[in-house]
Design an enzyme around this catalytic site. Structure first.
Site, PDB file in Angstrom:
ATOM      1  CG  LEU A  77      13.722 -39.916   3.020  1.00 30.75           C
ATOM      2  CD1 LEU A  77      13.036 -40.124   4.360  1.00 30.75           C
ATOM      3  CD2 LEU A  77      12.686 -39.678   1.933  1.00 30.75           C
ATOM      4  CG  ASP A  78      16.036 -34.387  -1.316  1.00 29.00           C
ATOM      5  OD1 ASP A  78      17.123 -34.985  -1.239  1.00 29.00           O
ATOM      6  OD2 ASP A  78      15.466 -34.137  -2.389  1.00 29.00           O
TER       7      ASP A  78
END
Length: 397
Positions: A77-78
């Protein structure tokens, strides 16, 4: 130490990742909590004994010589994204690959009016476009194109490789990608609007920083943004043309002002230097014209209307369930083009991955700061649940 505490605890659990930190940083933070804990002390003891039994050659080849809890994640997940981040502890890290292929659910906010180099509001602006014509109805109609089995082109800043080099490396260096970014098959099982946000009703904004000229040129070639912006202008002009046609009874647009009603001119309203009324004495000034007389006649000033103030671009919150390999950023980008504008992602929450779902069986990140007495029972329970489920699946095979 009790027998329960001597048991090696490992497996898979999920945590609710907060914003503004990377998935790799979550791993490092968890190790800071887990390394000194009593819950994972048996795992560290077993790992130390295993290393001591290794040959000297194996010990020299070991890349990470530090003794700490082994943790990995099952799907990045960024930093701007939040939500379900699956974590593997110990032997559980070997099970993470299976989660990369599972179905995921997201809630994302798409902001119209511009495209960025990262396809989200953390990047730099590549192009800006008209958005006044973008409505909920138009977005809803275009969403149908993105449901089911579709072909999707990954973002240029993704981690995919082209001829041994990552796409974002080409973009950062301002170099042209040697080959066209190929589309990939993905499946969108669910896609719907959660909330429509008119301009001025939300706090989402496009970045102020513009991308470098080289990056803009690369985007123009690879992403064809120049064509998209031209299409947006054409769509806006077409909408204006349609409104003009609808305003004309005979369907013909005319720039001429409507003809005034033909009436006998009032002698008191003749131009200066014209003939005077016989009843008017030369020394007497002309009587003032009644306001009522001027209304509706050629004394009426032209009616002008200023356009309403720009409240900013609209945004839309979407809920979707997708298969592996799907890029929410690409959906945001492509949706902007589909509605005759440009767009980028401004918020992302992964609500579910596999069997882990927010609000059900996911550890809240804030619990870690409350101390081991609070977080340890939660983590232990989640790992036990995974262990029991894995055992049931093994029996069914």
């Amino acid at each position: 130490m009790s027998k329960a505490q001597l048991k090696v605890i490992e497996g898979v659990f999920a945590i609710n990742k907060p914003p503004d930190i990377s998935s790799a940083q979550v791993i490092r933070n968890l190790q800071q909590y887990f390394n000194p804990s009593s819950l994972f002390a048996p795992w560290l003891a077993a790992e130390r004994a295993s290393r001591d039994a290794e040959s000297r050659t194996q010990q020299r080849r070991r890349k990470d010589k530090r003794l700490q809890i082994k943790i990995g994640h099952g799907g990045t997940l960024d930093p701007m994204a939040t939500g379900v981040l699956i974590m593997g502890v110990g032997k559980g890290t070997k099970e993470l690959r299976g989660f990369l292929e599972c179905t995921k659910s997201y809630e994302a906010t798409v902001l119209f009016g511009g495209a960025t180099d990262t396809y989200d509001t953390l990047g730099k602006v590549l192009r800006r476009a008209e958005y006044g014509h973008v409505t909920r109805e138009k977005v809803e109609n275009e969403l149908e194109k993105f449901r089911g089995k579709i072909m999707q082109r990954p973002p240029i800043y993704s981690a995919l490789r082209v001829q041994g080099k990552r796409l974002y490396e080409y973009a950062r260096e301002g170099k042209e990608v040697p080959t066209e970014i190929k589309e990939r098959p993905v499946e969108v099982k669910e896609l719907q609007i959660v909330e429509w946000l008119d301009g001025g009703s939300h706090g989402y904004k496009l970045p102020e920083e513009e991308a470098e000229v080289e990056a803009k040129e690369l985007a123009g070639k690879v992403l064809h943004l120049d064509k998209a912006v031209a299409g947006a202008r054409e769509d806006v002009n077409g909408a204006k043309r349609k409104r003009e046609l609808e305003d004309c009874e005979d369907g013909v647009v005319s720039n001429k002002r409507p003809a005034l009603e033909q009436e006998e001119p009032d002698p008191r309203t003749l131009m200066s230097g014209g003939l005077q009324s016989p009843d008017q004495k030369p020394s007497e000034p002309p009587e003032p014209v009644s306001p009522k007389l001027a209304v509706g006649h050629f004394h009426t000033p032209p009616q002008t209307s200023s356009p309403p103030p720009d409240k900013g671009p609209p945004a839309v919150k979407l809920r979707m369930t997708v298969t592996s390999g799907f890029y929410v950023r690409s959906l945001s980008h492509d949706l902007g083009e589909a509605v005759g504008s440009l767009a980028c992602m401004s918020e992302l929450v992964r609500t579910r991955q596999g069997d882990f779902e927010l609000g059900k069986n996911v550890l809240e990140y804030e619990v870690l700061d409350k101390g081991e007495d609070i977080w340890a029972p939660h983590v232990e329970e989640l790992l036990k649940q995974w262990e029991q489920k894995a055992a049931e699946q093994d029996k069914g095979r």
